[in-house]
Design a protein around this motif. Structure first.
Motif, PDB file in Angstrom:
ATOM      1  N   ASP A 163      46.257  31.171  35.473  1.00  0.00           N
ATOM      2  CA  ASP A 163      45.932  30.469  36.558  1.00  0.00           C
ATOM      3  C   ASP A 163      46.552  29.160  37.309  1.00  0.00           C
ATOM      4  N   SER A 164      46.088  28.521  38.499  1.00  0.00           N
ATOM      5  CA  SER A 164      46.367  28.191  39.015  1.00  0.00           C
ATOM      6  C   SER A 164      47.703  26.792  39.474  1.00  0.00           C
ATOM      7  N   LEU A 165      47.117  26.518  37.593  1.00  0.00           N
ATOM      8  CA  LEU A 165      47.829  25.325  37.373  1.00  0.00           C
ATOM      9  C   LEU A 165      49.816  25.388  37.281  1.00  0.00           C
ATOM     10  N   ASN A 166      49.541  27.270  37.215  1.00  0.00           N
ATOM     11  CA  ASN A 166      51.121  27.354  36.231  1.00  0.00           C
ATOM     12  C   ASN A 166      51.686  27.716  38.084  1.00  0.00           C
ATOM     13  N   LEU A 167      51.092  28.124  38.793  1.00  0.00           N
ATOM     14  CA  LEU A 167      52.255  27.726  40.514  1.00  0.00           C
ATOM     15  C   LEU A 167      52.002  26.694  40.597  1.00  0.00           C
ATOM     16  N   ILE A 168      51.423  24.977  40.266  1.00  0.00           N
ATOM     17  CA  ILE A 168      51.262  24.054  40.646  1.00  0.00           C
ATOM     18  C   ILE A 168      52.305  23.526  40.080  1.00  0.00           C
ATOM     19  N   ASN A 169      52.387  23.947  38.222  1.00  0.00           N
ATOM     20  CA  ASN A 169      53.334  23.316  37.675  1.00  0.00           C
ATOM     21  C   ASN A 169      54.728  23.763  38.209  1.00  0.00           C
ATOM     22  N   ASN A 170      54.966  24.862  38.542  1.00  0.00           N
ATOM     23  CA  ASN A 170      56.735  25.608  39.632  1.00  0.00           C
ATOM     24  C   ASN A 170      56.804  24.588  41.341  1.00  0.00           C
ATOM     25  N   LEU A 171      55.707  24.181  41.240  1.00  0.00           N
ATOM     26  CA  LEU A 171      55.713  23.137  42.614  1.00  0.00           C
ATOM     27  C   LEU A 171      55.880  21.624  42.231  1.00  0.00           C
ATOM     28  N   VAL A 172      55.119  21.171  41.354  1.00  0.00           N
ATOM     29  CA  VAL A 172      55.414  19.931  40.498  1.00  0.00           C
ATOM     30  C   VAL A 172      56.456  19.154  39.590  1.00  0.00           C
ATOM     31  N   VAL A 173      58.107  19.479  39.996  1.00  0.00           N
ATOM     32  CA  VAL A 173      58.138  19.438  38.930  1.00  0.00           C
ATOM     33  C   VAL A 173      59.307  18.101  38.399  1.00  0.00           C
ATOM     34  N   HIS A 174      58.437  17.214  38.720  1.00  0.00           N
ATOM     35  CA  HIS A 174      58.428  15.979  38.375  1.00  0.00           C
ATOM     36  C   HIS A 174      57.659  15.066  39.195  1.00  0.00           C
ATOM     37  N   PRO A 175      57.321  13.946  38.443  1.00  0.00           N
ATOM     38  CA  PRO A 175      56.001  12.941  38.655  1.00  0.00           C
ATOM     39  C   PRO A 175      56.260  12.493  39.602  1.00  0.00           C
ATOM     40  N   TYR A 176      57.109  12.117  40.626  1.00  0.00           N
ATOM     41  CA  TYR A 176      57.647  11.437  41.369  1.00  0.00           C
ATOM     42  C   TYR A 176      57.265  12.284  42.912  1.00  0.00           C
ATOM     43  N   TYR A 177      57.113  13.493  42.040  1.00  0.00           N
ATOM     44  CA  TYR A 177      56.368  14.215  43.516  1.00  0.00           C
ATOM     45  C   TYR A 177      55.870  15.308  44.776  1.00  0.00           C
ATOM     46  N   LYS A 178      54.903  15.303  44.366  1.00  0.00           N
ATOM     47  CA  LYS A 178      53.427  15.559  43.764  1.00  0.00           C
ATOM     48  C   LYS A 178      52.884  15.479  45.844  1.00  0.00           C
ATOM     49  N   PHE A 179      53.541  16.085  46.242  1.00  0.00           N
ATOM     50  CA  PHE A 179      52.949  16.787  48.127  1.00  0.00           C
ATOM     51  C   PHE A 179      53.592  17.705  47.810  1.00  0.00           C
ATOM     52  N   LEU A 180      52.363  18.725  48.424  1.00  0.00           N
ATOM     53  CA  LEU A 180      52.544  20.043  48.856  1.00  0.00           C
ATOM     54  C   LEU A 180      52.800  20.489  50.002  1.00  0.00           C
ATOM     55  N   GLN A 181      53.189  21.626  50.606  1.00  0.00           N
ATOM     56  CA  GLN A 181      53.102  21.802  52.008  1.00  0.00           C
ATOM     57  C   GLN A 181      52.376  23.575  51.902  1.00  0.00           C
ATOM     58  N   ILE A 182      51.979  24.118  52.886  1.00  0.00           N
ATOM     59  CA  ILE A 182      52.366  25.551  53.009  1.00  0.00           C
ATOM     60  C   ILE A 182      52.153  26.177  53.872  1.00  0.00           C
ATOM     61  N   ARG A 183      52.789  27.650  54.482  1.00  0.00           N
ATOM     62  CA  ARG A 183      52.233  28.326  55.320  1.00  0.00           C
ATOM     63  C   ARG A 183      51.946  29.255  54.874  1.00  0.00           C
ATOM     64  N   THR A 184      51.591  29.776  56.567  1.00  0.00           N
ATOM     65  CA  THR A 184      50.623  31.881  56.028  1.00  0.00           C
ATOM     66  C   THR A 184      50.919  32.100  56.907  1.00  0.00           C
ATOM     67  N   GLU A 185      50.834  33.285  56.831  1.00  0.00           N
ATOM     68  CA  GLU A 185      51.861  34.664  58.584  1.00  0.00           C
ATOM     69  C   GLU A 185      51.099  36.091  57.585  1.00  0.00           C
ATOM     70  N   PRO A 186      50.130  36.330  58.450  1.00  0.00           N
ATOM     71  CA  PRO A 186      49.626  36.181  60.145  1.00  0.00           C
ATOM     72  C   PRO A 186      48.831  34.909  59.574  1.00  0.00           C
ATOM     73  N   ASN A 187      48.250  34.472  61.336  1.00  0.00           N
ATOM     74  CA  ASN A 187      47.023  33.311  61.601  1.00  0.00           C
ATOM     75  C   ASN A 187      46.321  34.499  62.362  1.00  0.00           C
ATOM     76  N   VAL A 188      46.843  35.082  62.919  1.00  0.00           N
ATOM     77  CA  VAL A 188      46.361  36.271  64.055  1.00  0.00           C
ATOM     78  C   VAL A 188      46.651  38.102  63.231  1.00  0.00           C
ATOM     79  N   LYS A 189      46.102  39.084  64.235  1.00  0.00           N
ATOM     80  CA  LYS A 189      46.541  39.769  63.840  1.00  0.00           C
ATOM     81  C   LYS A 189      47.357  40.773  64.746  1.00  0.00           C
ATOM     82  N   ILE A 190      48.350  40.790  63.521  1.00  0.00           N
ATOM     83  CA  ILE A 190      49.987  41.163  64.286  1.00  0.00           C
ATOM     84  C   ILE A 190      49.995  43.040  63.926  1.00  0.00           C
TER      85      ILE A 190
END
Length: 401
Positions: free
Chosen positions: A237-264
């Protein structure tokens, strides 16, 4: 693993509309391409009604009905999970939403959430989508999410919060951002930040769009949300992904990038396009970028991300190696793209846009601007000072990683 989305205000409901439209488009394409396609993609976001129709697992919340009326043709409107009344909005005032207008909605929303959980134990994540600038998303959202954290402390409660443009939206937007983020940061699992400023830059300079509107930006946000939370092979589940990202309770802000955003046309350009996006952060950051953790999800035809890994953020020394870059490959395509790349990361470049908003809020506060609108709902100077202090503490931790 199921997700229940709660969409607040005009921005949250418009993004939610685009999100479920994209999800249905993706599911229909998967069924067309593969008769034996896995229904876990449906179970993640939808229930089935007694006619075999997909029922988006979402709650639409607003203090005005104008936007929701315009979305009546949305697949979401097949549900009775709409909690809205025309009470004139929240006057772009966090205090009005949090202290007063929340009373109109909170019990009904909590009853629907409880009903969803009683029907199935598969709803493990609550995903809140809203803008930080106005009063409904930031204020009513704060109250409801705070109650959800009390009632469902073992669930994965994630906020998808949209930062306003630095200039030109709402005069009280910086106050609303500070009050919302300071209220929810410590009690929720994480907050994924979407910057209107950055998305505008992406639309203009990477996608070459002109006459950019909220639809263009909301579509990218919804695409990023869908691509990250869609089921991933070997991840329960997504909790495992989030746990990989929130490795410390002081740091909880995440950001996302994706590609493509139009057909390439040339899929090999995905890697270069992703690196180009990271250049925005380097250009607009006030200090050397450092990263705590990063997750890559490659969907469809496998592509190389060696250049991205080589040019990735400097990782802090105290993070275990296994949390620095987690990479997942999913064989099935996404949204008709042969290859689709998603990166979600936890890094200190988030300090720059947040510090700008805090500085703007502080300048307004020291001049007493608009404070009487908040005082009338019980949010006084001491309340503001506590919120400022909490945000400064959060940013201090990020600045000093």
């Amino acid at each position: 693993m199921g997700i229940l989305t709660l969409q607040y205000g005009q921005c949250g409901n418009q993004i939610g509309h685009d999100l479920y439209s994209l999800l249905l488009e993706d599911i229909q394409q998967r069924k067309k391409d593969n008769p034996h396609f896995s229904y876990e993609y449906i179970d993640q976001w939808f229930d089935m009604d007694n006619k075999g129709m997909f029922r988006p697992r979402s709650i639409m919340i607003d203090t005005e009905t104008k936007v929701l009326n315009s979305l009546k043709k949305s697949p979401q409107m097949n549900l009775n999970r709409v909690v809205a009344e025309s009470i004139g909005g929240c006057a772009n005032n966090w205090a009005a939403g949090y202290m007063e207008n929340n009373k109109t909605f909170i019990q009904e929303v909590l009853d629907i959430v409880r009903s969803e959980n009683e029907k199935s134990d598969s709803v493990l994540s609550l995903l809140n989508i809203y803008s930080l600038s106005g009063g409904t998303g930031s204020g009513v959202g704060s109250s409801i999410i705070e109650n959800l954290c009390d009632l469902y402390s073992k669930k994965n409660i994630i906020n998808c919060a949209v930062l306003p443009y630095v200039r030109g939206e709402i005069s009280t937007q910086s106050y609303n951002c500070v009050l919302n983020l300071s209220k929810l940061y410590s009690i929720t699992t994480s907050t994924i930040i979407f910057e209107n400023e950055k998305l505008l830059h992406l639309c203009k300079y990477s996608l070459g769009l002109s006459n950019i509107n909220y639809y263009d930006i909301n579509r990218i946000i919804s695409q990023q949300i869908a691509s990250f939370f869609h089921p991933v092979k070997n991840v329960n589940d997504s909790l495992n992904l989030i746990n990989n990202l929130v490795v410390h309770p002081y740091y909880k802000f995440l950001q996302i990038r994706t590609e493509p955003n139009v057909k390439i046309t040339f899929e090999n350009s995905l890697e270069n396009a992703m690196i180009k996006q990271s250049c925005y952060d380097l250009k607009h950051s006030n200090k050397v970028n450092k990263c705590l953790s990063s997750v890559f999800i490659c969907r469809g035809k496998e592509i190389s991300i060696s250049k991205i890994l080589k040019n990735s953020h400097n990782f802090v020394s105290w993070i275990p190696e296994q949390h620095k870059n987690s990479i997942y490959y999913v064989n099935s395509p996404f949204l008709k793209y042969k290859s689709f790349l998603t990166q979600c990361f936890n890094a200190n470049n988030i300090v720059t846009p947040l510090q700008t908003l805090i500085n703007d809020a502080w300048i307004s506060f020291t001049h007493g601007a608009y404070l009487h609108h908040y005082n009338s709902f019980g949010v006084d100077k001491e309340y503001f000072l506590n919120s400022f202090q909490q945000m400064e503490n959060i940013l201090y931790d990020y600045i000093n990683i």
